[in-house]
Design an enzyme around this catalytic site. Structure first.
Site, PDB file in Angstrom:
ATOM      1  CG  ASN A 154      -1.799   1.411   1.599  1.00  0.00           C
ATOM      2  OD1 ASN A 154      -1.844   1.980   0.539  1.00  0.00           O
ATOM      3  ND2 ASN A 154      -2.099   1.416   2.565  1.00  0.00           N
TER       4      ASN A 154
ATOM      5  CE  LYS B 262       0.500   3.474   4.787  1.00  0.00           C
ATOM      6  NZ  LYS B 262       0.014   3.637   6.028  1.00  0.00           N
TER       7      LYS B 262
ATOM      8  CG  HIS C 297      -5.886   1.851   5.231  1.00  0.00           C
ATOM      9  ND1 HIS C 297      -5.234   2.750   5.885  1.00  0.00           N
ATOM     10  CD2 HIS C 297      -4.843   0.846   5.071  1.00  0.00           C
ATOM     11  CE1 HIS C 297      -3.949   2.372   6.199  1.00  0.00           C
ATOM     12  NE2 HIS C 297      -3.786   1.339   5.706  1.00  0.00           N
TER      13      HIS C 297
ATOM     14  CD  GLU D  50      -2.888   5.286   6.968  1.00  0.00           C
ATOM     15  OE1 GLU D  50      -2.858   5.327   5.472  1.00  0.00           O
ATOM     16  OE2 GLU D  50      -1.933   4.873   7.293  1.00  0.00           O
TER      17      GLU D  50
ATOM     18  CD  GLU E 104      -3.364  -2.832   7.253  1.00  0.00           C
ATOM     19  OE1 GLU E 104      -2.389  -2.760   6.718  1.00  0.00           O
ATOM     20  OE2 GLU E 104      -4.073  -1.564   7.098  1.00  0.00           O
TER      21      GLU E 104
ATOM     22  N   GLY F  74       2.667   2.199  10.630  1.00  0.00           N
ATOM     23  CA  GLY F  74       3.524   3.258  10.441  1.00  0.00           C
ATOM     24  C   GLY F  74       4.171   3.713  11.967  1.00  0.00           C
TER      25      GLY F  74
ATOM     26  CB  SER G  26       5.125  -1.724  11.864  1.00  0.00           C
ATOM     27  OG  SER G  26       4.867  -0.533  12.220  1.00  0.00           O
TER      28      SER G  26
HETATM   29  C1  PEP Z   1      -0.643   0.160   5.890  1.00  0.00           C
HETATM   30  O1  PEP Z   1      -0.824   1.094   5.934  1.00  0.00           O
HETATM   31  O2  PEP Z   1      -1.680  -0.809   5.632  1.00  0.00           O
HETATM   32  C2  PEP Z   1       0.316  -0.498   6.939  1.00  0.00           C
HETATM   33  C3  PEP Z   1       0.290  -1.578   7.200  1.00  0.00           C
HETATM   34  O3  PEP Z   1       1.579   0.473   6.929  1.00  0.00           O
HETATM   35  P1  PEP Z   1       2.774   0.118   7.500  1.00  0.00           P
HETATM   36  O4  PEP Z   1       3.300  -0.964   6.948  1.00  0.00           O
HETATM   37  O5  PEP Z   1       3.774   1.304   7.363  1.00  0.00           O
HETATM   38  O6  PEP Z   1       2.885   0.109   9.024  1.00  0.00           O
END
Ligand code: PEP
Length: 251
Positions: A12, A14, A100, A102, A170, A176, A214
């Protein structure tokens, strides 16, 4: 029932990537996927919508899949600034991320909205990757499994089948931040997700469940080895071809 869960590693990006660097990144990942010629796993990148068409064209024939990060529930119409699932499909996407955290946080997306987007994905011939996950407050209140159950039952449309659905767990606090749950904690969450799916659809044992939050090259093998984990949804680490390919290799 036979298990047919081919691991999926999804990146992803983003809101990152202008044409030059986005296409260079996609080509580098595609080259790694082409060389590896994995028959036993799938690799997907989800660039920003401005790049889906160009990335899909740049990686065609490599085996690398391309997806969107969001879609509108409607196929077309007066929805300024939005992109429909049909448009993503037309641009070369096979998948779309919906719900997601976000978008749930930034855009107020509810489970009902996420569900409508997942239905839109099906209508367009895309596979939705439905994201769910608890916040830190919810976790500390001991509500993780209840939150996951509520989001799943609210966000996964009726009529789901294993070949048309991917679910990504998630934890919001892991996205992040460099923090991850332990492998047993991931396994507990995924087992619960599969159990809940079993109550709302046929063939839940074959649905792919991704872990996201992460994930990087150095922790991927451990996270991907957790029970009921069938791949990863990768944010930051998907912006570096070597790091992302290392995760795909670990799958
Ligand atoms: C994500 O945005 O779906 C995600 C898992 O981000 P990160 O790997 O940066 O934690």
């Amino acid at each position: 029932m036979a298990r047919t869960r081919r691991p999926l590693i999804a990146g992803n990006w983003k809101m990152n990537g202008l044409q030059a660097d986005g296409i260079a990144l996609a080509k580098a990942v595609a080259e790694g996927v082409r060389q590896a010629a994995w028959a036993d796993r799938e690799v997907l990148v989800c660039p920003p919508s401005t790049l889906v068409l160009a990335v899909a064209a740049a990686v065609r024939g490599s085996g690398l899949l391309v997806g969107g990060q969001n879609c509108h529930a409607k196929a077309s119409g007066a929805h300024t600034g939005d992109v429909s699932a049909e448009m993503l499909r037309d641009a070369g996407a096979s998948h779309v991320i919906v719900g997601h955290s976000e978008r749930r946080a930034d855009c107020g997306e509810t489970d009902a909205i996420v569900r409508a987007k997942a239905e839109a994905a099906w209508r367009a011939g895309l596979t939705p990757i439905v994201c769910i996950g608890e916040t830190l407050d919810e976790r500390e209140a001991g509500r993780t499994l209840a939150v996951l159950e509520g989001q799943l039952t609210g966000s996964v449309p009726g009529g789901a089948t294993a070949d048309r659905l991917v679910v990504a767990y998630e934890p919001v606090w892991a996205i992040g931040t460099g923090k991850t749950p332990t492998t047993p904690e991931v396994a507990v969450a995924h087992a619960h997700i599969r159990k809940v799916l079993g109550g709302i659809m046929e063939g839940a044992t074959s649905v792919r469940l991704l872990y996201g939050g992460s994930m990087k090259g150095s922790n991927a093998a451990e996270l991907l080895a957790a029970g009921d984990v069938d791949g990863g949804l990768v944010g930051g680490a998907s912006l570096k071809a070597d790091e992302f390919l290392a995760i795909a290799k670990a799958a």
